[in-house]
Design an enzyme around this catalytic site. Structure first.
Site, mmCIF file in Angstrom:
data_model
loop_
_atom_site.group_PDB
_atom_site.id
_atom_site.type_symbol
_atom_site.label_atom_id
_atom_site.label_comp_id
_atom_site.label_asym_id
_atom_site.label_seq_id
_atom_site.Cartn_x
_atom_site.Cartn_y
_atom_site.Cartn_z
ATOM 1 N N PHE A 35 -48.996 -28.103 14.955
ATOM 2 C CA PHE A 35 -50.001 -29.000 14.384
ATOM 3 C C PHE A 35 -49.301 -30.234 13.827
ATOM 4 C CE2 PHE A 35 -51.075 -24.480 13.304
ATOM 5 C CZ PHE A 35 -51.737 -24.246 14.493
ATOM 6 N N ASP A 65 -48.342 -32.999 11.967
ATOM 7 C CA ASP A 65 -48.702 -33.630 10.698
ATOM 8 C C ASP A 65 -47.515 -34.411 10.157
ATOM 9 O OD1 ASP A 65 -46.979 -31.610 9.901
ATOM 10 O OD2 ASP A 65 -48.310 -30.797 8.365
ATOM 11 N N ASP A 80 -45.237 -22.853 13.639
ATOM 12 C CA ASP A 80 -45.807 -23.782 12.662
ATOM 13 C C ASP A 80 -46.166 -23.050 11.375
ATOM 14 O OD1 ASP A 80 -48.037 -25.381 11.283
ATOM 15 O OD2 ASP A 80 -47.415 -26.776 12.851
#
Length: 266
Positions: A163, A165, A239
């Site tokens: 993910f 970010d 993750d």
């Protein structure tokens, strides 16, 4: 509402205290939602949050200090948008996501198609690139919270990426798996705000995804060589390790700057 929790200044963090523990970052959102539920506010009900006012949401997300949670207007917009979509599809997330048949790829595609605020895309060298950070983590959180059993027995999880970010790239750099150029490192240390879709921002996120894919492949190779088993490690699990690691070791990795991009996508 899971996006953009970094403070404009490190000394001005939004804080929420719940049951004696003070939270910052993403955990302020979790604490605020739990606090609201205990106060009798039906914040998890689409009928309620599809029509919530900015003022009501501001009360739910109120900080314990003078620093408010960032992007209240944007959080209100995406929350009410999501609520209206859920009401159009049975009135709950369960009824909405059931249309995808417990397939991670189809679930993510459904979310992105039906809810515009999840369309995390950019143009890079003339081509559209899609990160879909929040759509992917929504599927992964559903899979994780259900312990991959029953309705949470989602297939095709290996199709999801990490993910992308601002916290996980920091951890990858700290651990030596990713390296920023000297120029980029100086830019980030100067605190320059990168716009969503900026070439440097896209490259940080894209290279982080590829880095985790390399890590996944290498881990699977090691498992095969050492114990002869098929590897079940996917990018989601990696993750799920890296993000808490970054939070737990934030002081040790404070010298590695995060990239600052104020947006609704992460």
């Amino acid at each position: 509402m899971n996006f953009s929790f970094w403070p404009d200044k490190d000394t001005q963090q939004c804080e929420v205290t719940y049951k004696g523990t003070t939270y910052t970052g993403y955990m302020t959102l979790c604490a605020a939602i739990t606090r609201a539920l205990e106060e009798g506010i039906p914040i998890t009900e689409p009928k309620y949050f599809s029509q919530i006012s900015v003022e009501e949401l501001g009360h739910v997300l109120r900080s314990d200090n003078e620093t408010p949670m960032p992007m209240l207007q944007e959080r209100h917009k995406v929350l009410t948008e999501g609520g209206r979509v859920l009401l159009e599809h049975g009135g709950s997330f369960r009824s909405f996501i059931s249309q995808a048949g417990n397939d991670a790829q189809k679930m993510m595609e459904l979310i992105v198609k039906k809810i515009p605020s999840y369309r995390d895309e950019a143009t890079y060298e003339g081509k559209r690139v899609s990160f879909y950070k929040r759509a992917q983590i929504l599927v992964a959180d559903y899979w994780g919270i259900m312990e991959a059993r029953g309705e949470g027995d989602v297939i095709n999880m290996d199709w999801l990426t990490m993910f992308a970010d601002y916290r996980v790239p920091q951890a990858l750099v700290y651990l030596g798996a990713l390296r920023y150029s000297d120029k980029l490192m100086q830019t980030l240390r100067n605190g320059e705000l990168l716009c969503s879709g900026d070439r440097r921002e896209v490259e940080i996120r894209g290279c982080s995804i590829w880095c985790v894919e390399r890590i996944k492949d290498h881990l699977c190779k090691l498992v095969q060589e050492r114990v002869g088993n098929t590897c079940n490690i996917n990018a989601v699990i990696i993750d799920f390790y890296l993000w808490p690691y970054a939070k737990q070791h934030h002081k040790e990795m404070a010298h590695i700057p995060i990239h600052h991009t104020r947006c609704i996508y992460y």
